[in-house]
Write an enzyme that holds these catalytic residues in place. Structure first.
Site, short mmCIF file in Angstrom:
data_model
loop_
_atom_site.label_atom_id
_atom_site.label_comp_id
_atom_site.label_asym_id
_atom_site.label_seq_id
_atom_site.Cartn_x
_atom_site.Cartn_y
_atom_site.Cartn_z
N HIS A 13 0.80 -1.22 0.00
CA HIS A 13 0.00 0.00 0.00
C HIS A 13 0.84 1.28 0.00
O HIS A 13 0.51 2.23 -0.73
CB HIS A 13 -0.97 -0.01 1.19
CG HIS A 13 -2.10 -0.96 1.03
ND1 HIS A 13 -3.40 -0.56 0.83
CD2 HIS A 13 -2.13 -2.31 1.03
CE1 HIS A 13 -4.18 -1.61 0.72
NE2 HIS A 13 -3.43 -2.69 0.83
N ASP B 242 -5.55 6.31 1.65
CA ASP B 242 -5.80 4.93 1.24
C ASP B 242 -7.22 4.58 1.65
O ASP B 242 -7.67 4.93 2.75
CB ASP B 242 -4.79 4.02 1.95
CG ASP B 242 -4.84 2.58 1.47
OD1 ASP B 242 -5.91 1.95 1.58
OD2 ASP B 242 -3.81 2.06 1.01
#
Length: 459
Positions: A23, A123
């Site tokens: 990520h 995110d």
């Protein structure tokens, strides 16, 4: 503050990162793309110190003048010793403290700057970012990977209502729009379908699915033609969906790798080695930065490569002792290295098939360079991506039985590299490759969506 003074202050954007798996590098790539299109925007990248140290150290600072890291607490108790394996416990501890930790860090940076952030990017896993953005009274832009898994997370409650009992793994998902009866409950992350909705991962995914419809924008690293019907369904459920990919094709982005890794590639000479092979003849093998094959499967795949005589390039970060004894001495048709520049490798004419875990980034890169896939998914969205590769786009195949055996691997490699099935997969993925390139072209839909996103962030 006078209008004249306000005009001299650059737009400042807070970026909240989920600091696990791939990520961080994916979110930084997204921010780099935005910063390339809008160099007047300043970004503060909030993440753990170890993540920031990795992403922003040494040569990685090149081209990052308007992106600054800011370290936040990892939520771990003093003296905590993490268990081995997947960091589920660490993720849970981080998420418990993250809302307050990020909010405090944002206020600290605002105090240092002397003015407020004008936008919050996060995110998508950090669902609570929406609440923080609401308090800040700024737009909330959240970033996701593939469209189909996103629709699944938005429909978690319906899926659990229709399926969510043990023993229903083979139940079809044709009750979901855009899903055929070839999709099964077993293709979904178990946290979505089964088990305790209050476990850290399940709670995070469920909360995310509930919160994302409130986001100002959900930006997805894909292109409209990749999954048109699912995209249309997402547009009905979200305030604004922008498909801004494939991001690795949008513009040259400074590498997120270190000097050591660049030297490693040069030392290993992978591209020069590939130059010596015929077009579409080499199997490229990589299972990502997190997933790793069990030793028995490493051995089975190696035996298949050796017995079948398949040229291969294997990016391998595990224990070399997992390979059969004498494998490296006996095998001159292949190359095993600790790291490669995957985009460069997939773009080489000699690559005939990508043996992959089917993470979204890998699937998208394989598509954009016209390479069929053999999939061995592990967890998360990988099974769903693999099913889409098989039954929606028909550009790859799952390894027989879901795990590598010597017989199954030989069969899959022969089909992909030598038989008509492989040629048809290559033809189909070539069509998607062309559509991807058109999407990021001067008048492409992804290019338009990126410009729209930059305007929203600036506003």
């Amino acid at each position: 503050m006078s209008p004249k003074l306000a005009a001299t202050i650059p737009q400042n954007v807070a970026v909240l990162n989920f600091p696990f798996a791939s990520h961080p590098s994916s979110l930084l790539r997204f921010i780099r793309t935005i910063s390339g299109l809008a160099p007047d925007i300043k970004f503060t990248f909030f993440s753990l110190s170890r993540t920031n140290s990795s992403l922003f150290s040494g040569s990685n600072n090149k081209g990052l003048d308007n992106i600054k890291p800011y370290d936040v607490w990892d939520g771990l108790p003093e003296g905590y010793v993490p268990p081995s394996g997947h960091p589920l416990e660490q993720i849970g501890l981080f998420l418990d403290k993250a809302p307050c930790t990020f909010e405090r860090a944002i206020k600290e940076v605002e105090a240092e700057m002397g003015h407020k952030f004008g936008c919050l990017i996060s995110d998508a896993f950090l669902w609570f970012s929406g609440d923080i953005a609401e308090k800040m009274q700024v737009p909330w832009v959240t970033v996701w990977s593939g469209p189909r898994p996103l629709l699944v997370h938005l429909e978690t409650d319906i899926i659990r209502e229709k399926v969510g009992a043990p023993g229903q793994e083979d139940k079809t998902l044709d009750f979901l729009p855009g899903f055929s009866d070839e999709f099964r409950a077993s293709d979904l992350p178990k946290e979505v379908v089964f088990g305790d909705i209050e476990s850290p991962l399940a709670r995070m995914l469920h909360s995310m699915g509930q919160k994302l419809p409130q986001a100002t924008v959900v930006a997805v690293n894909s292109f409209e033609a990749m999954d048109f019907k699912v995209t249309e369904e997402l547009k009905k459920r979200l305030q604004k969906l922008l498909l801004v990919g494939p991001l690795h094709l949008v513009r040259p982005v400074p590498s997120v790798v270190s000097d050591e890794e660049e030297e490693e590639e040069e030392k290993d000479g992978c591209l020069q080695w590939l130059d010596k092979h015929k077009p579409a003849s080499v199997a490229y093998i990589s299972f990502g930065s997190v997933g790793a094959l069990p030793p028995i499967e490493v051995a089975a795949l190696a035996e298949a490569l050796e017995e079948g005589g398949f040229p291969f390039l294997w990016s391998f970060r595990g224990n070399l002792e997992d390979f059969p004894k004498g494998f490296f001495e006996r095998t001159s048709i292949g190359k095993v290295v600790p790291w490669v520049n995957q985009v460069q490798i997939l773009n080489h004419a000699s690559i005939g098939v990508f043996v992959t875990h089917c993470g979204w980034k890998s699937v998208l890169e394989s598509v954009t360079y016209g390479v069929p896939m053999i999939g061995r998914p592990h967890f998360a969205d990988q099974n769903l991506n693999m099913r889409s590769v098989e039954v929606v786009w028909k550009i790859g195949m799952r390894i027989e039985g879901g795990v590598f055996t010597k017989t199954g691997a030989i069969k899959a490699l022969e089909q992909a590299l030598s038989l008509e099935q492989g040629k048809e997969m290559r033809r189909r993925v070539g069509v998607l490759k062309q559509l991807a390139q058109e999407a990021v072209g001067p008048n492409g839909r992804s290019t338009q969506d990126l410009k729209a996103l930059v305007q929203i962030i600036k506003s």
